[in-house]
Write an enzyme that holds these catalytic residues in place. Structure first.
Site, short mmCIF file in Angstrom:
data_model
loop_
_atom_site.label_atom_id
_atom_site.label_comp_id
_atom_site.label_asym_id
_atom_site.label_seq_id
_atom_site.Cartn_x
_atom_site.Cartn_y
_atom_site.Cartn_z
N ARG A 173 8.44 1.27 -2.14
CA ARG A 173 7.16 1.96 -2.21
C ARG A 173 7.27 3.29 -2.95
NH1 ARG A 173 6.82 -2.37 -0.79
NH2 ARG A 173 5.66 -3.29 0.93
N SER A 246 -2.33 -0.91 4.69
CA SER A 246 -1.30 -0.30 5.53
C SER A 246 -1.23 1.20 5.28
CB SER A 246 0.06 -0.94 5.26
OG SER A 246 0.04 -2.31 5.58
N GLU A 343 2.00 5.68 3.77
CA GLU A 343 2.10 4.96 2.50
C GLU A 343 0.89 5.32 1.64
OE1 GLU A 343 1.83 0.31 1.10
OE2 GLU A 343 3.01 0.78 2.88
#
Length: 351
Positions: A173, A246, A343
């Protein structure tokens, strides 16, 4: 009436509402919104007197951002959505897609062309440009595996550059673009997509979903459909219940620390990390154990379907959602001694 400047290559809006440009549907406003139709005109557009010298905030589909305040920057959106096959080879093809193309549209298009690789990444919200910034991943696949070249405007050097996958410095990520957020403006991405490759079926219910679909010899499009079904069941549709997917990353711990934690919590899911010495934990499990799943505070809440997903039931502000996220993280830290981080990109606030 708000000022709007139209050219064939770009459009500049003043005092632009952003509610429909972020999937949390947070009411926010950009002092300036620049939409780029043809990226070659980007350097010219950035010198317009109204915005010259202003910092730039790139907003794709707004599916991975939380607007905690009105952005001070000039908000930039690429709206170039063209896609083409640059070359066909025996076992793969090179595909170029504009930064403004919806990611899921690219996945479906690639499958229609008989190409594979992206099927596990079906239905991920966002744009092609954002996929490389975030190094999106799902169901055992990360986009870095298929990125060939990222075309970007380097604001530091004042020129367009072509960066190879290794030069993008991808990590979980993460990427060079995320670590240098004020330098690169991604205009297009080239992908190296195989004609045939080994399907990844051993992750998070894909095999079971294929079995439910009565598919015994799956093709890439079958895997994509299985992933679509799974995601629709697990994650709320942002057009029905506003969210950004998310919100938290899965945390990584040294393997020894993860095993010690599981001794105290035997049902804790642990997955392999990026190195043999690390493990990945399920942030959703940690949050759910702290009692947050399905919680609602005013119009800010946690989705009933998935503890990783923060939701806006209507008129929650970005600041209210951020405050909820901070309380969630603090409770996980207090109970498990594990730090979880967003995130989702925060605009107008620091974590």
């Amino acid at each position: 009436m708000s000022l709007q400047i139209n050219t064939p290559d770009w459009i500049l809006h003043a005092n632009a509402p952003l509610r429909d440009l972020n999937t949390f549907h947070i009411q926010a406003q950009a002092r300036w919104l620049l939409e780029i139709i043809h990226p070659t005109a980007l350097p010219q557009a950035l010198t317009h007197p109204h915005i010259v010298g202003l910092p730039i905030l790139v907003l794709g589909s707004g599916s991975n951002v939380l607007l905690a305040a009105n952005p001070e920057e000039c908000v930039l959106r690429f709206v170039n959505r063209e896609v083409t096959i640059l070359e066909h080879r025996i076992n793969h093809a090179l595909v170029r897609a504009g930064a403004g193309m919806a990611w899921h549209d690219l996945v479906l298009w690639s499958l229609q062309q008989g190409l594979s690789g992206l099927e596990n990444l079906a239905l991920i919200p966002g744009t092609v440009g954002a996929c490389s910034i975030q190094n999106i991943g799902a169901y055992g696949v990360q986009v870095e595996e298929f990125v060939h070249i990222v075309e970007a405007y380097d604001q530091t050097e004042g020129q367009f550059v072509r960066l190879t996958a290794s030069e993008c410095e991808f990590a979980y990520r993460n990427s060079r673009f995320k670590r240098e957020p004020n330098r690169y403006l991604i205009a297009a991405v080239e992908f190296r997509l195989p004609l045939l490759h080994e399907l990844k079926l051993n992750y998070a219910g894909i095999s079971e979903e294929l079995e439910a679909l009565q598919i015994t010899l799956p093709e890439p499009r079958d895997v994509a459909q299985a992933v679509i079904n799974l995601r629709r069941r697990k994650l709320p549709d942002p057009e029905v219940l506003s969210n950004a997917g998310s919100f938290f990353k899965n945390p990584y711990l040294p393997r020894e620390q993860a095993e010690q934690l599981r001794q105290h919590h035997p049902t804790l899911p642990i997955y392999p990390g990026e190195t043999p010495e690390s493990n990945k934990l399920s942030a959703a499990w940690l949050i759910e154990q702290c009692g947050w799943k399905g919680i609602r505070e005013g119009d800010a809440g946690v989705a009933p379907q998935h503890a990783l997903v923060l939701v806006n039931y209507g008129e929650a502000t970005g600041a209210e959602l951020l405050a909820l996220a901070r309380r969630i993280a603090a409770s996980v830290q207090e109970r498990f001694g594990v730090a979880i981080e967003p995130e989702t990109r925060l605009i107008g606030a620091q974590w």
